[in-house]
Design a protein around this motif. Structure first.
Motif, mmCIF file in Angstrom:
data_model
loop_
_atom_site.group_PDB
_atom_site.id
_atom_site.type_symbol
_atom_site.label_atom_id
_atom_site.label_comp_id
_atom_site.label_asym_id
_atom_site.label_seq_id
_atom_site.Cartn_x
_atom_site.Cartn_y
_atom_site.Cartn_z
ATOM 1 N N GLN A 182 46.161 54.132 45.075
ATOM 2 C CA GLN A 182 46.086 53.756 46.492
ATOM 3 C C GLN A 182 44.684 53.277 46.878
ATOM 4 O O GLN A 182 44.185 53.557 47.972
ATOM 5 C CB GLN A 182 46.500 54.938 47.373
ATOM 6 N N THR A 183 44.051 52.550 45.943
ATOM 7 C CA THR A 183 42.720 51.987 46.203
ATOM 8 C C THR A 183 42.716 50.506 45.818
ATOM 9 O O THR A 183 42.015 50.106 44.887
ATOM 10 C CB THR A 183 41.642 52.738 45.404
ATOM 11 N N PRO A 184 43.485 49.694 46.516
ATOM 12 C CA PRO A 184 43.594 48.284 46.118
ATOM 13 C C PRO A 184 42.293 47.525 46.361
ATOM 14 O O PRO A 184 41.629 47.726 47.387
ATOM 15 C CB PRO A 184 44.695 47.748 47.029
ATOM 16 N N PRO A 185 41.916 46.666 45.413
ATOM 17 C CA PRO A 185 40.735 45.828 45.641
ATOM 18 C C PRO A 185 41.023 44.749 46.679
ATOM 19 O O PRO A 185 42.180 44.494 47.031
ATOM 20 C CB PRO A 185 40.474 45.206 44.263
ATOM 21 N N TRP A 186 39.981 44.073 47.132
ATOM 22 C CA TRP A 186 40.147 43.010 48.107
ATOM 23 C C TRP A 186 40.661 41.751 47.415
ATOM 24 O O TRP A 186 40.008 41.200 46.528
ATOM 25 C CB TRP A 186 38.831 42.719 48.816
ATOM 26 N N ILE A 187 41.846 41.290 47.789
ATOM 27 C CA ILE A 187 42.428 40.081 47.215
ATOM 28 C C ILE A 187 42.923 39.149 48.318
ATOM 29 O O ILE A 187 43.734 38.254 48.084
ATOM 30 C CB ILE A 187 43.592 40.414 46.248
ATOM 31 N N GLY A 188 42.425 39.349 49.532
ATOM 32 C CA GLY A 188 42.927 38.591 50.669
ATOM 33 C C GLY A 188 42.647 37.108 50.612
ATOM 34 O O GLY A 188 43.327 36.320 51.287
ATOM 35 N N ASP A 189 41.657 36.696 49.801
ATOM 36 C CA ASP A 189 41.360 35.271 49.703
ATOM 37 C C ASP A 189 41.896 34.663 48.416
ATOM 38 O O ASP A 189 41.535 33.548 48.045
ATOM 39 C CB ASP A 189 39.847 35.038 49.795
ATOM 40 N N ALA A 190 42.784 35.382 47.741
ATOM 41 C CA ALA A 190 43.340 34.918 46.470
ATOM 42 C C ALA A 190 44.732 34.327 46.655
ATOM 43 O O ALA A 190 45.376 34.506 47.698
ATOM 44 C CB ALA A 190 43.410 36.076 45.472
#
Length: 345
Positions: free
Chosen positions: A80-88
């Motif tokens: 439950q620690t997703p990395p930031w992928i919002g710009d992918a």
């Protein structure tokens, strides 16, 4: 004989159908990627689909200059620690579209604002429902546990997306030649069936490929493990030199995928070294120099450009896994301990 054999032989039809019916979908998704301005891709996949994702790493890198990362689904589903992928660009690749951890990556990507795409055979699956866009395999039901037609369909869907994103008509025309090339490659079946008995003794082997066929090495090794229970380890020719080559001695089985292309000379140099060590060499190639060094040469009569060679190179590996399985008296449709849909969290 088996569902597996039938599905191996269905591949030319499946590929032709996908390339015809999904071209516009791929074009629309490519337009959405350009509009969003995604600079890199994150792919969530498991098993055979993970091997298709390795192919896309090379495709997106070479055709679109886009870096590709393979996701770590446990960070999304367990830790439950997703990395930031919002710009992918976030792609979920799954034949069934059922695995919760793959769905979790796509859902989180969408929550963060990323453009999300599902590549799946099931339009009603949780993965398809989670994504902004769906690229369908349209491979029909796959009854054998070991994936074959859905693997090459995934390769085709991802290649179609990469080509449409590049806007490359020449490569699109090359891609359309793949079904006929796979059809020609299936003619190797009678040769493979004769050679298979030779490898029933094997308990371990390595499978070598590089570049676009790094994915092929992983997929052939997976099929051998799933079906024949041989401990088959995949490597790139570069990685193999960094230590693992020490395991090769006289009679050790090595499968080398070495079609023409930019990495051929590197593969040939390693094959020659392994021949000097008297390895048991099974070579998949369209090049005479390599084939002459083989204990078991499997000649590719249909020679595709290197970026498309994984379609034809994997077929002899599929056939080899099928016929070694039969020679050992195992059921190729129902490997022990496996189910068609594997749901991991």
């Amino acid at each position: 004989m088996s569902y597996l054999r039938d599905e191996i032989h269905e591949q030319p039809h499946v590929l032709a159908n996908l390339l015809e019916r999904q071209a516009q979908s791929a074009a629309r998704i490519a337009a959405a990627i350009r509009a969003r301005g995604a600079r890199y891709a994150v792919i969530a996949a498991r098993g055979t689909s993970d091997n298709a994702a390795r192919y896309l790493q090379y495709l997106f890198g070479a055709l679109n200059r886009m870096p590709v990362a393979l996701a770590t689904p446990s960070l999304f589903s367990i830790y439950q620690t997703p990395p930031w992928i919002g710009d992918a660009l976030v792609l979920g690749v799954s034949q069934s579209g059922q695995s919760p951890d793959i769905v979790a990556v796509v859902e989180e990507g969408k929550r963060q604002g990323a453009l999300t795409v599902a590549v799946t055979n099931d339009p009603g699956s949780p993965l398809a429902r989670a994504a902004d866009h769906v690229l369908l395999l349209q491979a029909g039901q796959e009854r054998a546990v070991a994936a074959t037609k859905t693997y090459t369909a995934q390769l085709a869907a991802l290649a179609l997306l990469a080509v449409q994103l590049a806007g490359d008509e020449e490569r699109l025309n090359e891609l359309r030649q793949v079904p006929a090339a796979v059809e020609r490659t299936l003619a190797l079946e009678s040769i493979v069936s004769r050679f298979a008995q030779r490898y029933t003794y094997a308990t371990e082997c390595v499978v070598l490929g590089r570049g676009y066929n790094y994915a092929t090495a992983f997929e052939i090794a997976l099929k051998l493990k799933e079906l024949t229970y041989i401990v088959a380890e995949p490597y790139s020719s570069a990685d193999f030199r960094h230590g693992p080559v020490a395991i090769v001695e006289r009679g050790f089985p090595v499968i080398a995928v070495a079609p023409r292309g930019a990495v051929y000379n590197d593969m040939l140099a390693l094959i020659r070294e392994l021949a000097d060590r008297e390895a048991e060499l099974l070579i998949i190639s369209d090049q005479e120099e390599a084939l002459q060094l083989a204990s078991t040469p499997l000649r590719l009569e249909a020679s595709l450009p290197e970026w498309l060679s994984p379609f034809t190179c994997v077929v002899p590996g599929q056939l080899l896994a099928l016929y070694i399985t039969l020679a050992k008296g195992y059921n190729p449709d129902h490997p022990r301990g496996l189910r068609k849909v594997t749901e991991t969290r």
